[in-house]
Design an enzyme around this catalytic site. Structure first.
Site, PDB file in Angstrom:
ATOM      1  N   ARG A   1       0.725  -1.659   0.411  1.00 35.28           N
ATOM      2  CA  ARG A   1       0.199  -0.129   0.130  1.00 35.28           C
ATOM      3  C   ARG A   1       0.970   1.135   0.162  1.00 35.28           C
ATOM      4  O   ARG A   1       0.211   2.021   0.462  1.00 35.28           O
ATOM      5  CB  ARG A   1      -0.874  -0.069   1.019  1.00 35.28           C
ATOM      6  CG  ARG A   1      -2.298  -0.480   1.203  1.00 35.28           C
ATOM      7  CD  ARG A   1      -2.581  -1.087   2.529  1.00 35.28           C
ATOM      8  NE  ARG A   1      -2.935   0.552   2.878  1.00 35.28           N
ATOM      9  CZ  ARG A   1      -4.916   0.838   3.770  1.00 35.28           C
ATOM     10  NH1 ARG A   1      -4.586  -1.040   4.515  1.00 35.28           N
ATOM     11  NH2 ARG A   1      -5.222   1.266   3.752  1.00 35.28           N
TER      12      ARG A   1
ATOM     13  N   ASP B   1      -3.833  -1.441  -2.594  1.00 45.09           N
ATOM     14  CA  ASP B   1      -4.749  -1.274  -1.533  1.00 45.09           C
ATOM     15  C   ASP B   1      -5.507  -3.314  -1.451  1.00 45.09           C
ATOM     16  O   ASP B   1      -6.159  -3.508  -2.627  1.00 45.09           O
ATOM     17  CB  ASP B   1      -5.460  -0.534  -1.520  1.00 45.09           C
ATOM     18  CG  ASP B   1      -7.044  -0.860  -0.162  1.00 45.09           C
ATOM     19  OD1 ASP B   1      -7.276  -1.655   0.497  1.00 45.09           O
ATOM     20  OD2 ASP B   1      -7.740   0.328   0.645  1.00 45.09           O
TER      21      ASP B   1
ATOM     22  N   LYS C   1       2.706 -18.691   6.480  1.00 44.01           N
ATOM     23  CA  LYS C   1       2.417 -19.237   8.471  1.00 44.01           C
ATOM     24  C   LYS C   1       1.683 -18.141   8.921  1.00 44.01           C
ATOM     25  O   LYS C   1       2.486 -16.353   8.720  1.00 44.01           O
ATOM     26  CB  LYS C   1       2.951 -19.871   8.595  1.00 44.01           C
ATOM     27  CG  LYS C   1       4.079 -19.108   9.634  1.00 44.01           C
ATOM     28  CD  LYS C   1       4.602 -20.411  11.036  1.00 44.01           C
ATOM     29  CE  LYS C   1       4.742 -20.157  11.783  1.00 44.01           C
ATOM     30  NZ  LYS C   1       5.944 -18.760  12.602  1.00 44.01           N
TER      31      LYS C   1
ATOM     32  N   LYS D   1      15.076 -26.144   4.211  1.00 42.84           N
ATOM     33  CA  LYS D   1      16.546 -26.522   5.293  1.00 42.84           C
ATOM     34  C   LYS D   1      17.174 -27.095   4.074  1.00 42.84           C
ATOM     35  O   LYS D   1      16.899 -28.181   4.553  1.00 42.84           O
ATOM     36  CB  LYS D   1      16.299 -26.000   6.303  1.00 42.84           C
ATOM     37  CG  LYS D   1      16.086 -24.679   6.844  1.00 42.84           C
ATOM     38  CD  LYS D   1      16.466 -24.896   8.859  1.00 42.84           C
ATOM     39  CE  LYS D   1      15.401 -23.754   9.350  1.00 42.84           C
ATOM     40  NZ  LYS D   1      16.056 -22.254   9.342  1.00 42.84           N
TER      41      LYS D   1
ATOM     42  N   ASP E   1       3.758 -21.086  17.761  1.00 42.46           N
ATOM     43  CA  ASP E   1       4.524 -20.491  16.472  1.00 42.46           C
ATOM     44  C   ASP E   1       5.286 -21.973  16.183  1.00 42.46           C
ATOM     45  O   ASP E   1       6.020 -21.528  15.165  1.00 42.46           O
ATOM     46  CB  ASP E   1       5.271 -20.159  16.829  1.00 42.46           C
ATOM     47  CG  ASP E   1       5.976 -19.214  16.327  1.00 42.46           C
ATOM     48  OD1 ASP E   1       5.227 -18.049  15.377  1.00 42.46           O
ATOM     49  OD2 ASP E   1       7.179 -18.171  17.111  1.00 42.46           O
TER      50      ASP E   1
ATOM     51  N   HIS F   1       7.161 -25.919  12.202  1.00 38.40           N
ATOM     52  CA  HIS F   1       8.571 -26.771  12.090  1.00 38.40           C
ATOM     53  C   HIS F   1       9.003 -28.120  13.224  1.00 38.40           C
ATOM     54  O   HIS F   1       9.201 -28.817  11.460  1.00 38.40           O
ATOM     55  CB  HIS F   1       9.511 -25.586  12.946  1.00 38.40           C
ATOM     56  CG  HIS F   1       9.258 -24.564  12.186  1.00 38.40           C
ATOM     57  ND1 HIS F   1       8.748 -24.047  10.849  1.00 38.40           N
ATOM     58  CD2 HIS F   1       9.395 -23.137  12.798  1.00 38.40           C
ATOM     59  CE1 HIS F   1       8.093 -22.863  10.668  1.00 38.40           C
ATOM     60  NE2 HIS F   1       8.681 -22.591  11.194  1.00 38.40           N
TER      61      HIS F   1
ATOM     62  N   LYS G   1      12.746 -20.506  23.299  1.00 44.93           N
ATOM     63  CA  LYS G   1      13.294 -18.690  23.237  1.00 44.93           C
ATOM     64  C   LYS G   1      14.713 -18.922  24.372  1.00 44.93           C
ATOM     65  O   LYS G   1      13.878 -19.408  25.503  1.00 44.93           O
ATOM     66  CB  LYS G   1      12.403 -17.642  23.120  1.00 44.93           C
ATOM     67  CG  LYS G   1      10.658 -17.563  22.032  1.00 44.93           C
ATOM     68  CD  LYS G   1      11.503 -17.486  20.995  1.00 44.93           C
ATOM     69  CE  LYS G   1      10.596 -17.760  19.978  1.00 44.93           C
ATOM     70  NZ  LYS G   1      10.762 -18.565  18.584  1.00 44.93           N
TER      71      LYS G   1
ATOM     72  N   LYS H   1      21.395 -21.244  20.044  1.00 44.17           N
ATOM     73  CA  LYS H   1      20.850 -21.580  18.261  1.00 44.17           C
ATOM     74  C   LYS H   1      20.930 -23.076  18.177  1.00 44.17           C
ATOM     75  O   LYS H   1      22.211 -22.981  17.469  1.00 44.17           O
ATOM     76  CB  LYS H   1      20.571 -20.273  17.585  1.00 44.17           C
ATOM     77  CG  LYS H   1      20.460 -20.710  16.146  1.00 44.17           C
ATOM     78  CD  LYS H   1      19.193 -19.786  15.875  1.00 44.17           C
ATOM     79  CE  LYS H   1      18.653 -20.601  14.489  1.00 44.17           C
ATOM     80  NZ  LYS H   1      17.019 -19.987  14.503  1.00 44.17           N
TER      81      LYS H   1
HETATM   82  C1  BG6 Z   1       9.143 -18.280  12.462  1.00 47.82           C
HETATM   83  C2  BG6 Z   1       8.587 -18.144  14.575  1.00 47.82           C
HETATM   84  O1  BG6 Z   1       9.054 -19.580  12.068  1.00 47.82           O
HETATM   85  O2  BG6 Z   1      10.601 -19.414  13.104  1.00 47.82           O
HETATM   86  C3  BG6 Z   1       9.870 -17.530  14.786  1.00 47.82           C
HETATM   87  O3  BG6 Z   1       7.589 -17.793  13.720  1.00 47.82           O
HETATM   88  C4  BG6 Z   1      10.874 -17.882  14.925  1.00 47.82           C
HETATM   89  O4  BG6 Z   1       9.817 -17.719  16.226  1.00 47.82           O
HETATM   90  C5  BG6 Z   1      11.440 -18.477  13.583  1.00 47.82           C
HETATM   91  O5  BG6 Z   1      12.613 -17.160  15.668  1.00 47.82           O
HETATM   92  C6  BG6 Z   1      13.385 -19.523  13.406  1.00 47.82           C
HETATM   93  O6  BG6 Z   1      13.342 -19.959  12.127  1.00 47.82           O
HETATM   94  P1  BG6 Z   1      15.053 -20.307  11.928  1.00 47.82           P
HETATM   95  O7  BG6 Z   1      15.220 -20.744  10.238  1.00 47.82           O
HETATM   96  O8  BG6 Z   1      15.851 -19.628  12.342  1.00 47.82           O
HETATM   97  O9  BG6 Z   1      15.131 -21.906  12.653  1.00 47.82           O
END
Ligand code: BG6
Length: 491
Positions: free
Chosen positions: A49, A92, A147, A181, A234, A239, A340, A345
């Site tokens: 928009r 729009d 999503k 991935k 989420d 996933h 989280k 990671k």
């Molecule tokens: C998303 C979630 O689908 O995946 C996020 O909404 C999350 O909350 C993310 O941080 C993680 O993705 P990746 O690829 O960084 O592991």
């Protein structure tokens, strides 16, 4: 998953101004162009928009590439090629005539129209209706959906019905970016191209499976969205269950989209229900409190921007013990955890094999871990097989040690660049291969199972357990696996 050059596309990106488009989608499209994977005649049409001129739009894309590509990845020659594909149309989503304008930028006699909806699902219906009004949907037109596809089974059905009124299922591409991935696809190769693993992929050989998806980040300014959703919706609903399917599914008869997805649906339908009778033993919910990540202090969930110090019962951590009720997996638990503000990671699948039936070595060494196959999705993609060997040299007796056969995908090639999941998925949507996209019945089977679990938490008044940021979740998560005489994999 084809590698032939696809037909030219008009790749129409709805939500072109949004965070996902800027952070992930434009960089992914650029990388595809850099790798010469885009058809030379394909176009990328940003739709939003914003009152941008064509020049302003191109400048925005250039700025986002400079921000989100890694150092040295922005190349003037690629940019010249890529920027020539860019077009912008102000639309729009609720204004039918704006879609007529969009139609002027599209040429369906020359190119396939791929509509990527990086927008909230609340506007999916308007977009479909208006594409139809502007006569932009033909038998080749595709739609890619981001999503969340719903909040529960009912709302996902509403979204799916809305889109299905305009597009056949074989034109609908639902994104779960984990399927893009590289190592997730490698699971297919590992399992189905190697009889060594394939023949041992069952409850005769495997003791249990662990799937961990841990992030160090917190909410990153997404409190208002996330607090209504939580980690179960989420991350687990999509996933983690998709990863579980890739590990647990039977070999498809062919590698085509429907054969693969048929097998995944069978797994989802075989998940043993977690309901109010067993939820306290099978599921743990946590929420992070203040703590530290990489030596830096971080605030707790309720102090996040937008949290207002409230007493939210939304979970930022889930761990589960899941059973798959079929012949292959009877008696083999799948332990899932995701959170989280974890210490690191990491996304990892660990397949833990049973021990031999009779132990002949020194009993003091009996605790030496069994064989484990560690499939690491991120970071440092690789596959490691832990084996038990004799220690080298003339030691007294037969002293055992753990060693690992290591396939490190990142160190094989010094110029290695792991493509972002979105690169693969955007390309597949242009090629027209749905294998890495989620079919409607998968989404619905997954919501059916998740709804029951979420309802069980509600019915039993389950309160989140707090854990300090920078730890592996509440103590109950450790108890969940240790009750069964097992423990979370640690290197
Ligand atoms: C998303 C979630 O689908 O995946 C996020 O909404 C999350 O909350 C993310 O941080 C993680 O993705 P990746 O690829 O960084 O592991």
């Amino acid at each position: 998953m084809s590698h032939q050059m696809h037909k030219a596309c008009d790749f129409v990106l709805f939500g072109a101004k949004g965070d996902l488009a800027m952070r992930k989608l434009f960089p992914a499209l650029y990388q595809l162009d850099a790798a010469h994977l885009l058809n030379p005649d394909s176009k990328v049409i940003g739709v939003a928009r914003a009152d941008w001129s064509q020049e302003e739009f191109v400048a925005q894309v250039e700025a986002t590439l400079n921000r989100f590509l890694k150092e040295g990845e922005f190349d003037a020659e690629v940019w010249n090629r890529f920027s020539a594909r860019l077009d912008y149309v102000k639309v729009d989503m609720t204004a039918p005539d704006d879609f007529k304008k969009l139609g002027q930028a599209i040429d369906q006699s020359q190119r396939v129209m791929v509509n990527y909806l990086a927008t909230p699902p609340s506007v999916f219906g308007d977009i479909c209706k208006n594409l139809s009004y502007a006569e932009l949907i033909n038998d080749e037109t595709r739609i890619v959906l981001e999503k969340p596809i719903g909040h529960d089974l009912e709302s996902s059905k509403v979204i799916n019905d809305t889109v299905a009124a305009y597009f056949n299922e074989n034109r609908i591409y639902r994104i779960d970016h984990y399927l893009g991935k590289d190592t997730v696809q490698n699971l297919l190769a590992l399992r189905f191209a190697n009889n060594l693993f394939n023949s041992q992929w069952n409850n005769h050989a495997i003791d249990h499976v662990q799937i961990t998806v841990a992030e160090t980040v917190g909410l990153e300014g997404r409190y208002s969205y996330y607090d209504k959703v939580g980690q179960m919706r989420d991350m687990v609903q999509n996933h983690l269950l998709q990863l579980l399917c890739m590990v647990a599914m039977n070999p498809p008869s062919k590698l085509d989209a429907d054969s693969v997805r048929d097998e995944k649906v069978r797994v989802l339908k075989a998940l043993h229900p977690i309901d109010s009778t067993n939820v306290h033993k099978r599921a743990v919910r946590g929420q992070y409190a203040a703590g530290s990540i990489d030596g830096k202090a971080v605030v707790g969930y309720s102090e996040e921007d937008g949290g207002g110090q409230s007493q939210s019962n939304t979970e930022t951590f889930v761990s589960l013990r899941v059973n798959v009720d079929n012949w292959r997996w009877a008696g083999v638990p799948f332990y899932l955890r995701t959170g989280k503000r974890m210490p690191e990671k990491t996304t990892e699948i660990v397949v833990v094999y049973k021990n031999n039936p009779h132990y002949i070595f020194d009993k003091k060494q009996q605790d030496m871990v069994s064989n484990r196959l560690v499939i690491r999705l991120q970071p440092d993609e690789g596959i490691r097989l832990h084996v038990v060997m004799k220690q080298l040299g003339m030691t007294e007796g037969l002293n055992l040690q753990n060693r690992a056969l290591n396939l490190d995908f990142t160190s094989d090639d010094p110029n290695h660049r792991t493509p972002d999941a979105y690169e693969r998925l955007l390309l597949e949507s242009m090629v027209g291969d749905q294998s890495l996209f989620v079919r409607r019945d998968e989404i619905e089977a997954s919501w059916t199972w998740c709804d029951q679990l979420i309802d069980a938490w509600d019915e039993t008044g389950d309160e989140v357990k707090h854990y300090n940021a920078g730890t592996w979740g509440p103590i109950g998560s450790i108890a969940l696996i240790e009750r069964d005489g097992r423990s979370w994999h640690e290197e």
